[in-house]
Design a protein around this motif. Structure first.
Motif, PDB file in Angstrom:
ATOM      1  N   GLY A   1     -10.826   6.269 -10.378  1.00  0.00           N
ATOM      2  CA  GLY A   1     -11.619   5.152 -10.875  1.00  0.00           C
ATOM      3  C   GLY A   1     -11.835   4.171  -9.742  1.00  0.00           C
ATOM      4  O   GLY A   1     -10.876   3.648  -9.172  1.00  0.00           O
ATOM      5  N   ILE A   2     -13.093   3.925  -9.390  1.00  0.00           N
ATOM      6  CA  ILE A   2     -13.418   3.092  -8.237  1.00  0.00           C
ATOM      7  C   ILE A   2     -13.482   1.623  -8.652  1.00  0.00           C
ATOM      8  O   ILE A   2     -14.359   1.231  -9.424  1.00  0.00           O
ATOM      9  N   MET A   3     -12.574   0.833  -8.138  1.00  0.00           N
ATOM     10  CA  MET A   3     -12.554  -0.601  -8.417  1.00  0.00           C
ATOM     11  C   MET A   3     -13.224  -1.337  -7.255  1.00  0.00           C
ATOM     12  O   MET A   3     -12.600  -2.079  -6.496  1.00  0.00           O
TER      13      MET A   3
ATOM     14  N   MET B   1     -18.410  -2.927  -0.805  1.00  0.00           N
ATOM     15  CA  MET B   1     -16.991  -3.100  -0.514  1.00  0.00           C
ATOM     16  C   MET B   1     -16.377  -1.861   0.127  1.00  0.00           C
ATOM     17  O   MET B   1     -15.278  -1.925   0.684  1.00  0.00           O
ATOM     18  N   ILE B   2     -17.071  -0.728   0.038  1.00  0.00           N
ATOM     19  CA  ILE B   2     -16.535   0.523   0.569  1.00  0.00           C
ATOM     20  C   ILE B   2     -16.524   0.478   2.099  1.00  0.00           C
ATOM     21  O   ILE B   2     -17.521   0.140   2.737  1.00  0.00           O
ATOM     22  N   GLY B   3     -15.376   0.806   2.675  1.00  0.00           N
ATOM     23  CA  GLY B   3     -15.236   0.780   4.116  1.00  0.00           C
ATOM     24  C   GLY B   3     -15.007  -0.598   4.699  1.00  0.00           C
ATOM     25  O   GLY B   3     -14.991  -0.760   5.918  1.00  0.00           O
ATOM     26  N   VAL B   4     -14.791  -1.584   3.824  1.00  0.00           N
ATOM     27  CA  VAL B   4     -14.548  -2.961   4.270  1.00  0.00           C
ATOM     28  C   VAL B   4     -13.233  -3.420   3.641  1.00  0.00           C
ATOM     29  O   VAL B   4     -13.222  -4.020   2.564  1.00  0.00           O
ATOM     30  N   PRO B   5     -12.095  -3.116   4.276  1.00  0.00           N
ATOM     31  CA  PRO B   5     -10.784  -3.362   3.652  1.00  0.00           C
ATOM     32  C   PRO B   5     -10.563  -4.794   3.199  1.00  0.00           C
ATOM     33  O   PRO B   5      -9.903  -5.029   2.174  1.00  0.00           O
ATOM     34  N   GLU B   6     -11.121  -5.766   3.927  1.00  0.00           N
ATOM     35  CA  GLU B   6     -10.852  -7.156   3.594  1.00  0.00           C
ATOM     36  C   GLU B   6     -11.464  -7.587   2.270  1.00  0.00           C
ATOM     37  O   GLU B   6     -11.124  -8.659   1.741  1.00  0.00           O
ATOM     38  N   THR B   7     -12.350  -6.771   1.689  1.00  0.00           N
ATOM     39  CA  THR B   7     -12.931  -7.130   0.403  1.00  0.00           C
ATOM     40  C   THR B   7     -11.979  -6.850  -0.755  1.00  0.00           C
ATOM     41  O   THR B   7     -12.204  -7.324  -1.869  1.00  0.00           O
ATOM     42  N   GLY B   8     -10.941  -6.057  -0.504  1.00  0.00           N
ATOM     43  CA  GLY B   8      -9.953  -5.793  -1.542  1.00  0.00           C
ATOM     44  C   GLY B   8     -10.290  -4.661  -2.488  1.00  0.00           C
ATOM     45  O   GLY B   8      -9.587  -4.452  -3.490  1.00  0.00           O
TER      46      GLY B   8
END
Length: 293
Positions: free
Chosen positions: A121-123, A128-135
């Protein structure tokens, strides 16, 4: 094959909508040999230019990698796309939004075809994918050894959070979290509606609203502890009797502002029902039990 791709797990991705494309790009950028397929072939062209291998069909795509990630419209699409493929020996990771029951059925379906299965399940939303700082993160459920084996690869697009061996748990957690999100949006919509006809700048109001929601979100920890321990009065500072007594003010304000109370009244009705059961000293946790059929 370049030095950057050596020892990187090959990935096959079926489905190149906005989310699938974002996933594929992160694996490509991290050096994973990535095979892609989409019903509309044109969607794969940009990824092919970035180094992806474009498969002619689902069967060829599945054959290309042991790790097969599916990100399609719905569960029916998953069955249709994978119907003519050889899944024996494959590890199928299904990131298609589904119900817990569909995930469990799909896991059994995959096992019958010789595949190991993880549901996800993608939260996150595609930016936001590939951008860790977005959480952003992805919930996974199914065999723990399969998750552990692919953890590093699965964590490339977004954080990988394991929620249990039951293949339905990722979907269950996904829908539960999104349901809470929609409840928050419902409350926010009502709040903005109350101000809509007044000389209040919604941009000025937004930080107050965000701060209040953030502060009140901490109450979920008390709710969880009360549900686990069974004492719904522990730590209550605003009891149900007091809160129910205050609901007319919210309804009167809505009426005076020309705002429909339809987003509030179902919750207020649950509060009144719980109060009539003699639970005046509780907080709001008992409303959870009223929702169980």
């Amino acid at each position: 094959m370049t030095p950057h791709t050596v020892d990187k797990t090959p990935v096959t991705l079926l489905g190149l909508g906005a989310m699938g494309t974002a996933l594929a790009r992160t694996w490509l950028a991290a050096g994973h040999p990535t095979t892609v397929w989409n019903r509309t072939p044109a969607r794969a062209e940009a990824l092919a230019a970035e180094g992806a291998r474009r498969a002619d069909g689902p069967a060829a795509a599945v054959e290309a990698s042991t790790l097969v990630v599916v990100c399609l419209l719905d569960d029916v699409s998953v069955g249709e796309v994978l119907a003519g493929t050889d899944l024996a020996g494959k590890d199928v990771v299904n990131l298609t939004t589904s119900t817990p029951a569909q995930a469990r059925t799909r896991a059994a379906w995959a096992a019958d075809r010789g595949a190991r299965y993880l549901d996800g399940g993608i939260m996150a939303v595609p930016p936001m994918i590939g951008v860790p700082e977005t959480g952003g993160y992805v919930l996974y459920s199914g065999p723990r050894d399969v998750f552990d084996h692919h953890r590093d690869t699965l964590a490339v697009p977004a954080g990988a959070t394991y929620v249990g061996e039951d293949p339905g748990f990722a979907a269950l957690h996904d829908v539960a979290l999104l349901s809470a999100m929609y409840g928050m949006h419902a409350g926010s919509a009502h709040a903005f509606a109350l101000l809509r006809r007044e000389a209040v700048d919604p941009v000025d109001f937004a930080p107050l609203l965000a701060g209040w929601l953030t502060a009140m979100a901490q109450s979920v920890h008390q709710t969880a502890a009360q549900l686990r321990d069974g004492d719904y009065t522990e730590g209550v500072v605003s009891n149900l009797a007091m809160q129910v007594a205050g609901t007319p003010t919210f309804l009167d304000t809505a009426r005076q502002q020309g705002v429909s109370p339809e987003l509030l009244t179902p919750y207020f009705e649950l509060m009144r029902r719980r109060l009539t059961e003699g639970k005046a000293d509780e907080g709001l946790t008992g409303l959870v039990d009223l929702l169980l059929r």
